[in-house]
Design a protein around this motif. Structure first.
Motif, PDB file in Angstrom:
ATOM      1  N   UNK A   3      58.797 -58.459  51.790  1.00  0.00           N
ATOM      2  CA  UNK A   3      59.682 -57.964  50.866  1.00  0.00           C
ATOM      3  C   UNK A   3      60.491 -58.845  50.271  1.00  0.00           C
ATOM      4  N   UNK A  88      65.536 -52.103  40.565  1.00  0.00           N
ATOM      5  CA  UNK A  88      64.527 -52.987  41.431  1.00  0.00           C
ATOM      6  C   UNK A  88      64.211 -54.196  40.543  1.00  0.00           C
ATOM      7  N   UNK A  92      56.155 -61.908  41.125  1.00  0.00           N
ATOM      8  CA  UNK A  92      54.809 -62.341  41.485  1.00  0.00           C
ATOM      9  C   UNK A  92      54.462 -63.670  41.552  1.00  0.00           C
ATOM     10  N   UNK A  98      49.369 -58.977  41.794  1.00  0.00           N
ATOM     11  CA  UNK A  98      50.151 -58.136  42.352  1.00  0.00           C
ATOM     12  C   UNK A  98      51.633 -58.540  42.504  1.00  0.00           C
ATOM     13  N   UNK A  99      52.423 -57.463  42.538  1.00  0.00           N
ATOM     14  CA  UNK A  99      54.133 -57.515  42.416  1.00  0.00           C
ATOM     15  C   UNK A  99      54.522 -57.226  43.843  1.00  0.00           C
ATOM     16  N   UNK A 101      58.149 -55.782  45.577  1.00  0.00           N
ATOM     17  CA  UNK A 101      59.288 -55.078  45.048  1.00  0.00           C
ATOM     18  C   UNK A 101      60.280 -55.207  46.147  1.00  0.00           C
ATOM     19  N   UNK A 102      61.616 -55.321  45.452  1.00  0.00           N
ATOM     20  CA  UNK A 102      62.761 -55.471  46.270  1.00  0.00           C
ATOM     21  C   UNK A 102      63.269 -54.069  46.946  1.00  0.00           C
ATOM     22  N   UNK A 103      64.092 -53.951  47.552  1.00  0.00           N
ATOM     23  CA  UNK A 103      64.521 -52.674  48.275  1.00  0.00           C
ATOM     24  C   UNK A 103      65.472 -51.880  47.421  1.00  0.00           C
TER      25      UNK A 103
ATOM     26  N   UNK B  33      47.342 -48.366  39.422  1.00  0.00           N
ATOM     27  CA  UNK B  33      47.949 -48.841  41.134  1.00  0.00           C
ATOM     28  C   UNK B  33      48.390 -47.577  41.455  1.00  0.00           C
ATOM     29  N   UNK B  35      51.430 -46.702  44.560  1.00  0.00           N
ATOM     30  CA  UNK B  35      52.582 -47.165  45.463  1.00  0.00           C
ATOM     31  C   UNK B  35      53.021 -46.071  46.267  1.00  0.00           C
ATOM     32  N   UNK B  40      64.927 -47.439  51.264  1.00  0.00           N
ATOM     33  CA  UNK B  40      65.068 -48.728  51.924  1.00  0.00           C
ATOM     34  C   UNK B  40      64.012 -49.607  51.986  1.00  0.00           C
ATOM     35  N   UNK B  41      62.927 -49.135  51.785  1.00  0.00           N
ATOM     36  CA  UNK B  41      61.720 -50.251  51.896  1.00  0.00           C
ATOM     37  C   UNK B  41      61.053 -50.525  50.426  1.00  0.00           C
ATOM     38  N   UNK B  42      61.756 -50.069  49.459  1.00  0.00           N
ATOM     39  CA  UNK B  42      61.221 -50.314  47.957  1.00  0.00           C
ATOM     40  C   UNK B  42      59.766 -49.892  47.722  1.00  0.00           C
ATOM     41  N   UNK B  43      59.059 -50.208  46.892  1.00  0.00           N
ATOM     42  CA  UNK B  43      57.595 -49.804  46.653  1.00  0.00           C
ATOM     43  C   UNK B  43      56.668 -50.696  47.481  1.00  0.00           C
ATOM     44  N   UNK B  45      52.337 -51.231  47.810  1.00  0.00           N
ATOM     45  CA  UNK B  45      51.039 -50.975  47.223  1.00  0.00           C
ATOM     46  C   UNK B  45      50.162 -50.240  48.347  1.00  0.00           C
ATOM     47  N   UNK B  50      41.188 -52.687  38.890  1.00  0.00           N
ATOM     48  CA  UNK B  50      41.237 -53.384  37.896  1.00  0.00           C
ATOM     49  C   UNK B  50      40.299 -52.975  36.612  1.00  0.00           C
ATOM     50  N   UNK B 102      50.919 -59.059  33.741  1.00  0.00           N
ATOM     51  CA  UNK B 102      50.552 -58.069  34.671  1.00  0.00           C
ATOM     52  C   UNK B 102      51.635 -56.901  34.714  1.00  0.00           C
ATOM     53  N   UNK B 104      53.810 -53.985  34.754  1.00  0.00           N
ATOM     54  CA  UNK B 104      53.336 -52.567  35.299  1.00  0.00           C
ATOM     55  C   UNK B 104      54.289 -51.404  35.010  1.00  0.00           C
TER      56      UNK B 104
END
Lengths: 111, 115
Positions: A3, A88, A92, A98-99, A101-103, B33, B35, B40-43, B45, B50, B102, B104
């Motif tokens: 994270x 957010x 990458x 793939x990215x 992500x921040x919280x 994708x 997600x 509190x945890x973001x996103x 995957x 592809x 990339x 998104x």
């Protein structure tokens, strides 16, 4: 999973004030993205950064790709009520599509 | 019309039920994708694809499966839903032919509650 550390977690500001938030990572990133999420909606891409030191603006928003490539910053100038939402960052690393992500930073603007 | 649509937008179900979340896009993007978003945890995957014949697990694929029925459609299934799968689910797309970075683009989300 990995994270990003995003700060602050939340902030209350007065309308008209400037806002700053940042993301830091233990990994070197090749791309940074900044998104905004409105309540009940999906994240919307605001700014994309592709190289270290890059400074990019989108209206009142300005984002920077940190020189160390491990951090990024987002500034909002002269905030307005519609700036309310969650911001957010996403990063990458080289060799992946793939990215991570921040919280998120939850922004509330007081009129 | 929205470029990335998700159905349903909200769903309440019971433990053990099979659930399918659907995503459609009119952007012409080749990559899609799924997600999950928790407070509190973001996103995080779950799965990504592809192209139609390419399916890959993300960081939290256990308990989920996907199907890429066409370039424009990517569905997520919970074979036997459990309460800790209660979350906001987002579909996203990206275009490898336009940008190597990339970027998104997200759908509006599906709020799933498992009782």
């Amino acid at each position: 999973g990995q994270q990003l550390n995003q700060s602050p977690q939340s902030m209350f500001i007065q309308e008209g004030e400037d806002v700053s938030m940042n993301c830091t990572s233990s990994s070197i990133f090749n791309t940074w993205l900044w998104y905004k999420q409105d309540p009940g909606e999906g994240p919307v891409l605001l700014i994309a950064l592709y190289k270290a030191g890059e400074l990019t603006s989108n209206g009142r928003l300005t984002a920077q790709f940190g020189i160390t490539r491990k951090d990024s910053f987002l500034n909002i100038s002269a905030s307005i009520p519609s700036d309310v939402g969650i911001y957010f960052c996403a990063g990458r690393t080289s060799g992946t599509y793939k990215y991570i992500f921040g919280t998120g930073t939850r922004l509330k603007v007081l009129a | 019309d929205a470029d990335v649509t998700q159905t349903p937008r909200n769903r309440i179900t019971k433990t053990g039920k099979r659930i399918m979340l659907e995503c459609s896009q009119t952007k012409g993007h080749d990559r899609m994708y799924w997600y999950r978003q928790d407070p509190g945890l973001g996103l995080r995957l779950i799965y990504y694809s592809f192209d139609v014949k390419d399916i890959n697990k993300g960081e939290i694929s256990d308990g989920y499966s996907v199907s890429r029925q066409a370039q424009a459609k990517f569905s997520l299934s919970l074979e036997s839903a459990i309460p800790n799968q209660t979350a906001l689910y987002f579909c996203a797309t990206s275009d490898s032919t336009v940008s190597s970075y990339n970027e998104q683009f997200f759908g509006p989300g599906t709020r799933l509650t498992v009782l």
